[in-house]
Design a protein around this motif. Structure first.
Motif, PDB file in Angstrom:
ATOM      1  N   SER A  81      25.142 -22.369 127.977  1.00  0.00           N
ATOM      2  CA  SER A  81      24.535 -21.422 127.047  1.00  0.00           C
ATOM      3  C   SER A  81      24.742 -21.899 125.617  1.00  0.00           C
ATOM      4  CB  SER A  81      25.150 -20.030 127.227  1.00  0.00           C
ATOM      5  OG  SER A  81      24.735 -19.162 126.194  1.00  0.00           O
ATOM      6  N   ALA A  82      23.644 -21.957 124.860  1.00  0.00           N
ATOM      7  CA  ALA A  82      23.745 -22.393 123.472  1.00  0.00           C
ATOM      8  C   ALA A  82      24.585 -21.425 122.651  1.00  0.00           C
ATOM      9  CB  ALA A  82      22.348 -22.527 122.874  1.00  0.00           C
ATOM     10  N   PHE A  83      24.558 -20.144 123.008  1.00  0.00           N
ATOM     11  CA  PHE A  83      25.342 -19.143 122.281  1.00  0.00           C
ATOM     12  C   PHE A  83      26.836 -19.437 122.379  1.00  0.00           C
ATOM     13  CE2 PHE A  83      27.798 -15.164 122.616  1.00  0.00           C
ATOM     14  CZ  PHE A  83      27.641 -14.695 121.329  1.00  0.00           C
ATOM     15  N   PHE A  84      27.312 -19.740 123.590  1.00  0.00           N
ATOM     16  CA  PHE A  84      28.733 -20.028 123.770  1.00  0.00           C
ATOM     17  C   PHE A  84      29.117 -21.352 123.115  1.00  0.00           C
ATOM     18  CE2 PHE A  84      28.100 -17.344 127.721  1.00  0.00           C
ATOM     19  CZ  PHE A  84      28.665 -16.220 127.142  1.00  0.00           C
ATOM     20  N   LEU A  85      28.211 -22.325 123.134  1.00  0.00           N
ATOM     21  CA  LEU A  85      28.476 -23.587 122.450  1.00  0.00           C
ATOM     22  C   LEU A  85      28.617 -23.375 120.947  1.00  0.00           C
ATOM     23  CD1 LEU A  85      26.222 -26.303 124.144  1.00  0.00           C
ATOM     24  CD2 LEU A  85      28.720 -26.207 124.103  1.00  0.00           C
ATOM     25  N   LEU A  86      27.755 -22.535 120.393  1.00  0.00           N
ATOM     26  CA  LEU A  86      27.837 -22.236 118.962  1.00  0.00           C
ATOM     27  C   LEU A  86      29.138 -21.516 118.629  1.00  0.00           C
ATOM     28  CD1 LEU A  86      24.198 -21.089 118.119  1.00  0.00           C
ATOM     29  CD2 LEU A  86      25.403 -23.048 117.151  1.00  0.00           C
ATOM     30  N   MET A  87      29.507 -20.564 119.466  1.00  0.00           N
ATOM     31  CA  MET A  87      30.729 -19.797 119.211  1.00  0.00           C
ATOM     32  C   MET A  87      31.968 -20.681 119.247  1.00  0.00           C
ATOM     33  SD  MET A  87      32.335 -16.635 121.420  1.00  0.00           S
ATOM     34  CE  MET A  87      30.947 -15.545 121.093  1.00  0.00           C
ATOM     35  N   LEU A  88      32.124 -21.414 120.333  1.00  0.00           N
ATOM     36  CA  LEU A  88      33.320 -22.239 120.484  1.00  0.00           C
ATOM     37  C   LEU A  88      33.244 -23.486 119.612  1.00  0.00           C
ATOM     38  CD1 LEU A  88      35.993 -22.306 121.904  1.00  0.00           C
ATOM     39  CD2 LEU A  88      34.923 -23.458 123.842  1.00  0.00           C
ATOM     40  N   GLY A  89      32.025 -24.034 119.431  1.00  0.00           N
ATOM     41  CA  GLY A  89      31.870 -25.204 118.576  1.00  0.00           C
ATOM     42  C   GLY A  89      32.227 -24.904 117.138  1.00  0.00           C
ATOM     43  N   GLY A  90      31.811 -23.735 116.636  1.00  0.00           N
ATOM     44  CA  GLY A  90      32.172 -23.354 115.279  1.00  0.00           C
ATOM     45  C   GLY A  90      33.663 -23.169 115.113  1.00  0.00           C
ATOM     46  N   PHE A  91      34.307 -22.679 116.157  1.00  0.00           N
ATOM     47  CA  PHE A  91      35.756 -22.499 116.131  1.00  0.00           C
ATOM     48  C   PHE A  91      36.458 -23.857 116.074  1.00  0.00           C
ATOM     49  CE2 PHE A  91      39.949 -21.787 117.812  1.00  0.00           C
ATOM     50  CZ  PHE A  91      40.307 -20.561 117.308  1.00  0.00           C
ATOM     51  N   MET A  92      36.042 -24.786 116.955  1.00  0.00           N
ATOM     52  CA  MET A  92      36.685 -26.106 116.996  1.00  0.00           C
ATOM     53  C   MET A  92      36.411 -26.913 115.742  1.00  0.00           C
ATOM     54  SD  MET A  92      36.177 -27.390 120.931  1.00  0.00           S
ATOM     55  CE  MET A  92      37.047 -26.598 122.288  1.00  0.00           C
ATOM     56  N   GLN A  93      35.225 -26.733 115.178  1.00  0.00           N
ATOM     57  CA  GLN A  93      34.853 -27.511 113.997  1.00  0.00           C
ATOM     58  C   GLN A  93      35.738 -27.186 112.803  1.00  0.00           C
ATOM     59  OE1 GLN A  93      30.720 -27.021 112.968  1.00  0.00           O
ATOM     60  NE2 GLN A  93      30.535 -29.165 112.338  1.00  0.00           N
ATOM     61  N   SER A  94      36.330 -26.007 112.798  1.00  0.00           N
ATOM     62  CA  SER A  94      37.171 -25.594 111.682  1.00  0.00           C
ATOM     63  C   SER A  94      38.581 -26.173 111.746  1.00  0.00           C
ATOM     64  CB  SER A  94      37.248 -24.067 111.640  1.00  0.00           C
ATOM     65  OG  SER A  94      37.934 -23.579 112.785  1.00  0.00           O
ATOM     66  N   LEU A  95      38.939 -26.748 112.893  1.00  0.00           N
ATOM     67  CA  LEU A  95      40.284 -27.308 113.015  1.00  0.00           C
ATOM     68  C   LEU A  95      40.414 -28.575 112.165  1.00  0.00           C
ATOM     69  CD1 LEU A  95      40.776 -26.954 116.888  1.00  0.00           C
ATOM     70  CD2 LEU A  95      41.618 -25.434 115.092  1.00  0.00           C
ATOM     71  N   PRO A  96      41.552 -28.794 111.527  1.00  0.00           N
ATOM     72  CA  PRO A  96      41.727 -29.978 110.670  1.00  0.00           C
ATOM     73  C   PRO A  96      41.556 -31.277 111.455  1.00  0.00           C
ATOM     74  CG  PRO A  96      43.484 -28.379 110.302  1.00  0.00           C
ATOM     75  CD  PRO A  96      42.729 -27.920 111.512  1.00  0.00           C
ATOM     76  N   LYS A  97      40.816 -32.220 110.874  1.00  0.00           N
ATOM     77  CA  LYS A  97      40.585 -33.521 111.508  1.00  0.00           C
ATOM     78  C   LYS A  97      41.874 -34.332 111.599  1.00  0.00           C
ATOM     79  CE  LYS A  97      37.240 -36.173 113.137  1.00  0.00           C
ATOM     80  NZ  LYS A  97      36.356 -35.759 114.257  1.00  0.00           N
ATOM     81  N   GLU A  98      42.818 -34.034 110.708  1.00  0.00           N
ATOM     82  CA  GLU A  98      44.079 -34.791 110.688  1.00  0.00           C
ATOM     83  C   GLU A  98      44.877 -34.612 111.985  1.00  0.00           C
ATOM     84  OE1 GLU A  98      42.559 -34.285 106.708  1.00  0.00           O
ATOM     85  OE2 GLU A  98      43.021 -32.840 108.305  1.00  0.00           O
TER      86      GLU A  98
END
Length: 278
Positions: free
Chosen positions: A150-167
């Motif tokens: 589901s694109a909705f769940f990908l957007l939800m969890l993807g936005g969450f993971m994207q905010s984590l520091p790259k370091e």
């Protein structure tokens, strides 16, 4: 200092109270109707039962196959939600944290799927399931729903993971961790709130799923709870046993109530945290 309530606040309180009553009243009505006899039900639908007929619940569990349907539903929902949530986490991590050619194009295609009605894929999916001999099988239904992203769940969890520091990932790679170790030991623990939220939404969606099991399952012994209740309602055209049907309806609500009581804090924290970080 105590805040002064305005007329607008009171209006909102009244509207919320009316909304709450509109939700709770039908449930309460169905509950006390499920404890009546059929004679009491047809005499007066608003009168409280004289004696609590808990035998209606036993009859619903055995007579209309609610017990077997509940076991089927637990198997179907539990395995599908577990596999589906894990695959969503992997896909979200791949699309948000890894750099590779075609990633933006892939995201664009996924976003396009949001505007396509899911009913359009119904016939191709059924033909594919039929050719793979996966129809009339709970396992086949699990495979279909687990791998249907589901694109909705990908957007939800993807936005969450994207905010984590790259370091965090870079430090893991510097310590010799592989991409899988970084995912399992760093990303998954830090994304647990978002993952729990996605898992809860997936579970609720699968539990309430009617169309898929109705189309792919033809054996009554494999029915999920939604299809079993639908078949029981059809029987009411020839047999006026509404109190037993109401008892079966109350049984179907028990897992959802338990889930709400146990996980209400998790879903509220996860949804809020995901919204802030996304």
């Amino acid at each position: 200092m105590r805040e002064k309530r305005t007329a607008v606040d009171m209006l909102w309180y009244v509207l919320l109270l009316i909304w709450s009553v509109s939700i709770l009243f039908p449930l309460i009505w169905v509950f006390y109707e499920s404890l009546k006899t059929n004679q009491e039900f047809f005499q007066d639908v608003w009168k409280l039962p004289e004696v609590m007929n808990w035998v209606n619940y036993k009859n619903a569990w055995e007579r209309y196959g609610i017990g077997q349907a509940m076991l089927n539903t637990i198997y179907y929902v539990g395995v599908s939600a577990l596999i589906g949530t894990f695959l969503t986490a992997i896909n979200a991590y791949t699309l948000t944290r890894l750099e590779f050619k075609g990633r933006k194009l892939l995201w664009a295609i996924i976003m396009l799927s949001l505007f396509l009605p899911g009913i359009n894929a119904l016939i191709p999916q059924y033909i594919l399931m039929r050719d793979l001999n996966l129809t009339n099988s709970l396992t086949g239904l699990i495979i279909l729903d687990s791998f249907s992203e589901s694109a909705f769940f990908l957007l939800m969890l993807g936005g969450f993971m994207q905010s984590l520091p790259k370091e965090l990932e870079e430090s893991g790679y510097m310590d010799g961790a592989s991409i899988f170790q970084v995912f399992f030991r760093i990303i998954l623990p830090l994304s647990s709130a978002g993952i729990v939220t996605v898992a809860i939404f997936k579970t609720l969606g699968l539990y309430n799923n009617f169309l898929g099991p109705f189309i792919y399952l033809s054996d009554p012994s494999k029915y999920t709870i939604g299809v079993a209740m639908y078949q029981a309602s059809l029987i009411m055209q020839y047999k006026a046993d509404w109190v037993t049907l109401f008892a079966g309806l109350m049984i179907t609500l028990i897992p959802l109530v338990i889930m709400y009581v146990v996980l209400q804090r998790s879903i509220m924290e996860g949804a809020t945290l995901g919204a802030v970080k996304g």
